[in-house]
Design an enzyme around this catalytic site. Structure first.
Site, short mmCIF file in Angstrom:
data_model
loop_
_atom_site.label_atom_id
_atom_site.label_comp_id
_atom_site.label_asym_id
_atom_site.label_seq_id
_atom_site.Cartn_x
_atom_site.Cartn_y
_atom_site.Cartn_z
N CYS A 185 -83.81 -29.52 -47.68
CA CYS A 185 -85.20 -29.06 -47.72
C CYS A 185 -85.53 -28.60 -49.13
CB CYS A 185 -85.40 -27.93 -46.72
SG CYS A 185 -87.06 -27.19 -46.81
N CYS A 228 -86.28 -24.55 -48.99
CA CYS A 228 -85.26 -23.50 -48.79
C CYS A 228 -83.83 -23.99 -48.98
CB CYS A 228 -85.42 -22.87 -47.41
SG CYS A 228 -84.94 -23.96 -46.04
N CYS A 249 -88.62 -28.39 -41.34
CA CYS A 249 -87.39 -27.62 -41.57
C CYS A 249 -87.34 -26.47 -40.56
CB CYS A 249 -87.39 -27.08 -43.00
SG CYS A 249 -86.01 -25.96 -43.35
N CYS A 255 -87.49 -22.86 -42.77
CA CYS A 255 -88.69 -22.38 -43.47
C CYS A 255 -89.99 -22.96 -42.94
CB CYS A 255 -88.58 -22.62 -44.98
SG CYS A 255 -88.80 -24.34 -45.49
N CYS A 285 -89.13 -40.64 -40.59
CA CYS A 285 -89.87 -41.12 -41.75
C CYS A 285 -90.26 -39.90 -42.57
CB CYS A 285 -91.09 -41.90 -41.27
SG CYS A 285 -91.98 -42.74 -42.58
#
Length: 165
Positions: A81, A84, A129, A132, A152
């Site tokens: 991510c 984070c 995510c 976060c 995707c």
């Protein structure tokens, strides 16, 4: 204005208003529906993300296809991510879907969350995510075995960490 025109116009306004309300709920979805381990103010997110990454991760925007350098990333490692740094996708699950966005057939355990996204007059599975709430992209049912799924993902929502040698 005759009664028929008034009724048709009112119906059209109601449909558009319903679409706009559902889109607004979808945009606010992850942030309002869940509590996340990593939380920041809008100003803090803007300070650590590029404007384009902020638009994708925090406002559920979509990058233009074929623009992500991660499309050409084929080394062994993890895709994390960009908000984070949570490990989200293993390089072993990445494949070329031909869509113009990095695609994966599965996420790492305990790395993502999903929401129903009814924007664009269709129902899709939005993926974000789990730590976060940053928007990654969408999951579709047209991927390869073994899952049959295609995650995707916007390349701007991820960073790549090379595996240790």
């Amino acid at each position: 204005m005759d009664r028929r025109s008034f009724l048709l116009g009112s119906a059209a306004i109601a449909i558009v208003a319903g679409f706009m309300i559902s889109r607004r709920l979808t945009i606010a979805g992850p942030a309002l529906a869940e509590n996340f381990e990593v939380t920041k103010t809008e100003a803090q997110w803007r300070a650590i993300l590029s404007p384009a990454a902020f638009a994708v991760l925090r406002q559920e925007d979509t990058e233009r296809p074929w623009t992500s350098p991660l499309l050409k990333e084929h080394r062994k490692g993890t895709f994390n991510c960009a908000g984070c740094d949570l490990d989200a996708y293993a390089s072993e699950t990445k494949y070329d879907s031909g869509t113009g966005w990095p695609s994966f057939w599965d996420a790492l355990p305990n790395s993502i969350g999903t929401n129903v996204d009814t924007s664009l007059l269709m129902t899709r599975t939005e993926v974000h995510c789990r730590r976060c709430g940053g928007h990654f992209g969408h999951i579709f049912d047209d991927g390869p075995p073994p899952t049959g799924k295609r995650h995707c993902i916007n390349g701007l929502s991820l960073t790549f960490r090379l595996a240790a040698a």
